[in-house]
Design an enzyme around this catalytic site. Structure first.
Site, PDB file in Angstrom:
ATOM      1  CE  LYS A 106      -4.443   1.059   0.328  1.00 14.96           C
ATOM      2  NZ  LYS A 106      -5.579   0.174   0.018  1.00 14.96           N
ATOM      3  N   GLY A 220     -18.419   7.888  -2.357  1.00 13.44           N
ATOM      4  CA  GLY A 220     -17.308   8.070  -3.300  1.00 13.44           C
ATOM      5  C   GLY A 220     -17.385   6.979  -4.355  1.00 13.44           C
ATOM      6  CG  ASN A 221     -14.841   4.360  -7.647  1.00 12.87           C
ATOM      7  OD1 ASN A 221     -15.565   4.569  -8.623  1.00 12.87           O
ATOM      8  ND2 ASN A 221     -14.082   3.286  -7.549  1.00 12.87           N
ATOM      9  CB  ALA A 222     -16.236   1.960  -2.715  1.00 19.11           C
ATOM     10  N   GLY A 223     -18.838   3.604  -2.639  1.00 20.73           N
ATOM     11  CA  GLY A 223     -20.191   3.753  -2.098  1.00 20.73           C
ATOM     12  C   GLY A 223     -21.240   4.087  -3.148  1.00 20.73           C
TER      13      GLY A 223
HETATM   14  N1  GLU Z   1      -7.265   0.257  -3.169  1.00 17.50           N
HETATM   15  C1  GLU Z   1      -8.031  -0.916  -3.452  1.00 17.50           C
HETATM   16  C2  GLU Z   1      -8.098  -1.805  -2.222  1.00 17.50           C
HETATM   17  O1  GLU Z   1      -7.910  -1.361  -1.111  1.00 17.50           O
HETATM   18  C3  GLU Z   1      -7.567  -1.643  -4.696  1.00 17.50           C
HETATM   19  C4  GLU Z   1      -6.170  -2.150  -4.671  1.00 17.50           C
HETATM   20  C5  GLU Z   1      -5.674  -2.672  -6.014  1.00 17.50           C
HETATM   21  O2  GLU Z   1      -6.436  -2.697  -6.952  1.00 17.50           O
HETATM   22  O3  GLU Z   1      -4.499  -3.042  -6.066  1.00 17.50           O
HETATM   23  O4  GLU Z   1      -8.394  -2.958  -2.307  1.00 17.50           O
END
Ligand code: GLU
Length: 419
Positions: A106, A220-223
């Site tokens: 991350k 946002g994108n997910a919600g």
């Molecule tokens: N940021 C997203 C997560 O927390 C996607 C991570 C990715 O696609 O590598 O799962």
């Protein structure tokens, strides 16, 4: 930061709990307690007024036993090193839970991206790569979007990386726009995976979509995609919120009343928030968590369900679209209350799963149709959901611990080979 609000401390508690269930080899347990590599960089950015501002960036490469390091980059003013470490650990668990051959990583930058001009945002994103390109690549570590990072930012990062290494490597980063080599379906894949989980959960809990009320924290994108997909599947979305506040439908007891998500999305695009949408009452971002609904979907940030509010939760089930929304103490309370929690490492794994598809398409020089992507995603999510559910039954535990049991076991088999 207190221990309770420290996400890495929480992540390690979750690890310890799962380790206890499977009598994890102490040596492997020790190895899983820190990232393989943790990098902090100073990113100088020339601001529009000609001054230079330094931003702090991180990349935590947790573990690559199952495949190349994988995980998004977050732009947020509250990014901390412990948050990035926790999120990278959860990426390792997430990829292993849905059984895709990727490791965990991350990244993050301490910044409020809403305060930057587009040019400053581009220079910051290119600056991040200038400081970290040597540890990235489609065969090393593959970033992606996360909170407040976009396909456009991924495109700038890919371009900067390729300029530096002097050759093409589209698979260095995922979540790109389609014209930059992105995958069909990636934009809404986190929500799509969460929607598949919700469908399977509803079946297992005998909930009928048309009679099931849902509240979603975060638009946002997910919600927002989650709201759209669940509403298309027939569920009654009765409350949502964004960083500016929340809304609940008036007269929720009228069983046909629900939010019109298309109109709401259009309203938010026009006004900048969901607050004030016709036919609703304003509520706070905390109130939404304790609403009387069947399913609660936290889709914003971590640590929102805590011992302070967990006791007031009325939902029968929680589908964690955000990463780390529930603290371990709150988790224990919810378990005792009989609330079923579909954990983040499963519920939001659709995003990284389609990232994995994007990486595979890039590496093989292919482009799959949206139908192909969704068929593959559905199989992975449904299989993982039922595997976690049956593990929960087998160990008489909660779904999070069950997911960790499966994931830690998969990683530990590989790590044992290195001893
Ligand atoms: N940021 C997203 C997560 O927390 C996607 C991570 C990715 O696609 O590598 O799962």
């Amino acid at each position: 930061m207190s221990e309770v609000s420290n996400p890495f401390f929480n992540a390690m508690e979750q690890l310890d709990k799962a380790a206890g269930y499977i009598s994890l080899d102490e040596r492997i347990h020790t190895m899983l307690k820190q990232p393989d590599r943790l990098i902090e960089v100073a990113i100088p950015v020339v601001m529009d007024d000609g001054t230079v501002k330094i931003f702090t960036g991180y990349r935590s490469q947790y573990n690559n036993s199952l495949g190349v390091y994988k995980g998004g980059i977050r732009y947020h003013w509250n990014v901390t090193v412990d948050e990035v470490k926790a999120l990278s650990f959860w990426m390792m668990i997430k990829c292993a839970t849905v059984n895709i051959p990727m490791g965990g990583a991350k990244g993050g930058v301490i910044v409020n991206p809403k305060e930057l001009s587009e040019g400053e945002l581009e220079r910051l994103s290119r600056g991040y790569i200038q400081k970290l390109w040597m540890v990235l690549g489609s065969d090393k570590d593959v970033p992606a979007p996360d909170v407040y990072t976009t396909p456009q930012i991924m495109g700038w990062m890919r371009d900067e990386f390729e300029k530096i290494i002097g050759k093409q490597d589209p698979g260095v980063i995922t979540g790109k726009s389609i014209d930059q080599g992105g995958s069909e379906g990636r934009g809404f894949s986190t929500a799509q995976g969460g929607a598949y989980c919700t469908r399977e959960l509803a079946k297992n809990m005998n909930m009928i979509p048309e009679e099931t009320t849902i509240a979603i924290q975060g638009f946002g994108n997910a919600g927002s995609h989650m709201a759209r997909l669940l509403s298309e599947m027939g569920y009654r979305i009765v409350a949502v919120s964004d960083s500016k506040g929340g809304i609940a439908i008036n007269n929720k007891q009228v069983t046909t009343n629900k939010l019109n998500i298309d109109a709401l999305t259009e309203y938010k695009a026009r006004t900048g928030s969901v607050v004030g949408f016709e036919g609703t009452t304003e509520i706070s971002n905390d109130d939404i968590l304790t609403m009387d609904v069947d399913i609660l979907v936290p889709a914003a940030l971590e640590n929102v369900i805590t011992p302070e509010n967990a006791g007031n939760i009325k939902a029968k089930a929680i589908v964690e679209l955000a990463n780390g929304p529930t603290t371990p103490d709150a988790d224990e309370m919810l378990k005792k209350m009989g609330v079923v929690v579909v954990p983040d490492v499963l519920a939001n794994a659709g995003g990284v799963t389609v990232s994995y598809f994007e990486w595979e398409q890039n590496v093989k020089g292919e482009h799959w149709t949206e139908a192909d992507v969704l068929t593959k995603l559905e199989k992975i999510m449904v299989d993982a959901f039922h595997e976690v559910w049956s593990t929960k039954e087998q160990y008489k535990t909660d779904m999070r611990t069950a997911a960790f049991i499966k994931a830690v076991d998969r990683v530990s088999v590989k790590l044992t080979e290195t001893l």
